[in-house]
Design a protein around this motif. Structure first.
Motif, short mmCIF file in Angstrom:
data_model
loop_
_atom_site.label_atom_id
_atom_site.label_comp_id
_atom_site.label_asym_id
_atom_site.label_seq_id
_atom_site.Cartn_x
_atom_site.Cartn_y
_atom_site.Cartn_z
N PHE A 2 37.88 42.26 53.92
CA PHE A 2 38.12 43.48 53.17
C PHE A 2 37.00 44.49 53.39
N THR A 3 35.76 44.03 53.34
CA THR A 3 34.60 44.89 53.56
C THR A 3 33.56 44.11 54.34
N ASN A 4 32.84 44.79 55.16
CA ASN A 4 31.79 44.15 55.94
C ASN A 4 30.46 44.79 55.57
N GLY A 18 40.53 32.79 47.01
CA GLY A 18 39.32 32.69 46.21
C GLY A 18 39.58 32.98 44.75
N GLY A 19 40.57 33.80 44.46
CA GLY A 19 40.97 34.07 43.08
C GLY A 19 41.98 33.07 42.55
N LEU A 20 42.79 32.51 43.46
CA LEU A 20 43.82 31.55 43.06
C LEU A 20 43.21 30.28 42.46
N ASP A 68 38.07 40.18 40.43
CA ASP A 68 39.14 41.00 41.00
C ASP A 68 38.91 41.26 42.49
N SER A 69 37.66 41.14 42.94
CA SER A 69 37.31 41.42 44.33
C SER A 69 37.35 40.18 45.21
N PHE A 70 37.61 39.03 44.64
CA PHE A 70 37.68 37.81 45.44
C PHE A 70 38.91 37.85 46.36
N ASN A 115 33.25 39.94 52.72
CA ASN A 115 33.69 39.87 51.33
C ASN A 115 32.54 39.91 50.31
N LEU A 116 31.62 40.82 50.50
CA LEU A 116 30.56 41.01 49.50
C LEU A 116 30.93 42.08 48.49
#
Length: 560
Positions: free
Chosen positions: A312-314, A359-361, A353-355, A320-321
């Motif tokens: 999602f982000t680098n 990772g959120g499941l 929410d950002s996982f 994923n930070l």
């Protein structure tokens, strides 16, 4: 990556090293044995009993114990609501914060009385120092102590012989607070203060930032004392809206280690105390193996998902930070996420929410299992005992033998209580999710749509119905609808299983202890451990797989 797993493994080793002696200590406290603190605390304890009078003098039956639990909880609920609504008239309000709305007061009082600590507000902007210190912090002690007291009620049910009495609630409550929660909280508070966690009766202070001389405001308060018991008592409510991502609440890696350790310490120690109390350490070992197995599997899954998941982000060369504090990174954020949902804690050091979808499941699924994997203070272990009884009952049906556990025959009445313990949070999760989705205003309260928006709803009601308190950040929580529905769910999910456990204990205590025979099912070997894991997974999978498929699983395939 290897370093992350080494650090997480070291954390678990330290947890076990501390949990074992603490478990021995709790066992001594709850069996009225002399401890290192007896000489210091006993005079205070006796004065409290004299103040309470006859209430604290005699053994209680099931109805008396249940009414005592409900009376204290109702009194705490009303007092907490009044404190929040009229905090503008109370002292220690240097920022002149107004009283809260009726619906928010209802929701927050329900949240803290039920050991959920769901927060539809930012603490530093909504609650005065008086409300935080003398309302919320005090209730963190009381709600945790109530859960632990009820755990020892069910343990007495297994060890008592032909007795209708299950202990005295006021004595249990007093012992747990004075001998366990207060001393350990004091130690943790001092350690946190040494790392820079704020502890002050001062209000917000202002300063000038380095960015073009902008004026900034820094909220202060009695943070360290609240953080200590919020973690130890599996409460989780943050002093600040950002919870344990806030640098005044969790400044560095050492404070993060202490707080994360505190989340799991009491639940793990209670498993040790359980084995000692029933005079069969192998029973405690069985529960510890299952709990650690689930925790480690979830930890590996979340860590790998966050490390190798969708990019999602680098940021700073890591995946994923986004939503994570750089001072904690992926490893410590993943460990906290698993800890706070395995235990009904709910505090966060990263934005859930950002996982990544998986990772959120996994944290969501840990909650949906009823938070029995270590679980809340006391409540997690009696939830696990309910699953053990269900497993034994199923095994008994398979071999055509009356099931037994710890020398007590498990009969239809007992299984009705077990079903209330297991099914109540499950049904409330699904019914709450349904009620929110059917509301015409639902889309106005979501920052995201599609699969992730549904995940936010499902996660929130999994949290509410399992007395966790954490949330995905994309859901607007301070609405009249969610305040009332959420508060009602928290109350039902806390007290229906709790009362069922007390009545289960009363029924077990009336039975005689049956001698173990050659046909008695072993509940300490590998076969039973495997059966217990399967039963836990089947109950969770059959109940939530369809809803998971609409949320995090669907999102995973979209973002893959």
């Amino acid at each position: 990556m290897n370093q992350i797993f080494v650090e997480q493994g070291l954390f678990l080793v330290v947890l076990m090293i501390l949990a074992i002696p603490l478990g021995f200590y709790i066992y001594k406290v709850m069996t009225n044995q002399k401890t290192i603190l007896t000489a210091l605390i006993s005079p205070i304890e006796k004065k409290i009993y004299r103040f309470l009078g006859p209430l604290a003098q005699k053994e209680m039956n099931v109805k008396q114990y249940s009414l005592s639990v409900l009376f204290l909880s109702l009194f705490s609920f009303i007092l907490l609501m009044a404190m929040m609504m009229f905090q503008h008239l109370l002292p220690l309000n240097p920022d002149k914060l107004p009283g809260t709305s009726l619906s928010l007061a209802f929701n927050t009082a329900a949240s803290f009385v039920t050991n959920t600590n769901w927060q539809a507000y930012a603490g530093e902007k909504t609650m005065s120092i008086f409300t935080q210190a003398f309302g919320l912090t005090v209730q963190n002690f009381v709600s945790a102590a109530v859960g632990i007291a009820v755990l020892f009620v069910v343990l007495r049910g297994f060890t008592n012989k032909n007795s209708k009495y299950i202990g005295n609630f006021w004595q249990d409550l007093t012992k747990i607070i004075l001998y366990v929660l207060l001393p350990v909280s004091l130690i943790v508070s001092v350690l946190l203060i040494s790392q820079g966690v704020v502890q002050s009766f001062a209000g917000t202070i202002s300063g000038t930032s380095l960015n073009a001389g902008e004026k900034i405001f820094l909220p202060l308060g009695t943070v360290a004392s609240q953080v200590a018991i919020k973690q130890l008592g599996t409460n989780g409510g943050g002093y600040f809206g950002a919870n344990s991502t806030h640098p005044f609440e969790n400044p560095n890696l050492i404070s993060n280690f202490i707080e994360n350790l505190s989340i799991l310490l009491l639940p793990a120690a209670l498993i040790v105390a359980f084995g000692l109390f029933v005079k069969d350490w192998k029973q405690g070992r069985t529960i510890m193996i299952v709990s650690l197995g689930f925790l480690i599997a979830a930890l590996i899954g979340v860590t790998l998902s966050e490390y190798y998941g969708p990019n999602f982000t680098n940021v700073l060369g890591h995946l994923n930070l986004e939503g994570k504090e750089t001072r904690f990174g992926i490893g410590w954020s993943s460990l906290w996420a698993v800890s706070t949902t395995a235990v009904s804690n709910g505090s966060v050091n990263a934005m859930m929410d950002s996982f990544t979808p998986l990772g959120g499941l996994l944290p969501m699924f840990l909650m949906q299992l009823g938070e029995i994997i270590f679980g809340g203070a006391g409540s997690g272990l009696y939830g696990m005992i309910a699953f053990i009884l269900l497993t034994i009952f199923i095994a008994g049906l398979l071999v055509g033998r009356t099931p037994e556990y710890l020398g007590k025959k498990i009969e239809p009445y007992d299984m009705k209580m077990v079903c209330l313990v297991i099914l109540t949070p499950l049904l409330l999760t699904l019914l709450g999710t349904m009620s929110f989705i059917l509301n015409p205003q639902a889309m106005d309260w979501l920052n995201n749509q599609g699969a992730h928006g549904f995940s936010e709803i499902l996660y929130s009601f999994s949290s509410l119905a399992n007395n966790n308190g954490s949330a995905f950040a994309g859901l607007t929580s301070d609405t009249t609808f969610l305040n009332i529905i959420g508060g009602s769910i928290m109350i039902l999910s806390r007290f229906i299983p709790m009362l069922a456990v007390i009545f289960l204990a009363g029924n077990l205590g009336k039975k005689k202890i049956v001698a173990t025979g050659s046909g008695t099912l072993s509940t300490t070997n590998g076969t039973f451990v495997s059966m217990l894991i399967i039963v836990i997974l089947v109950v969770g999978a059959l109940s939530f797989l369809p809803s998971m498929a609409l949320g995090p699983i669907a999102e995973y395939f979209v973002t893959k």
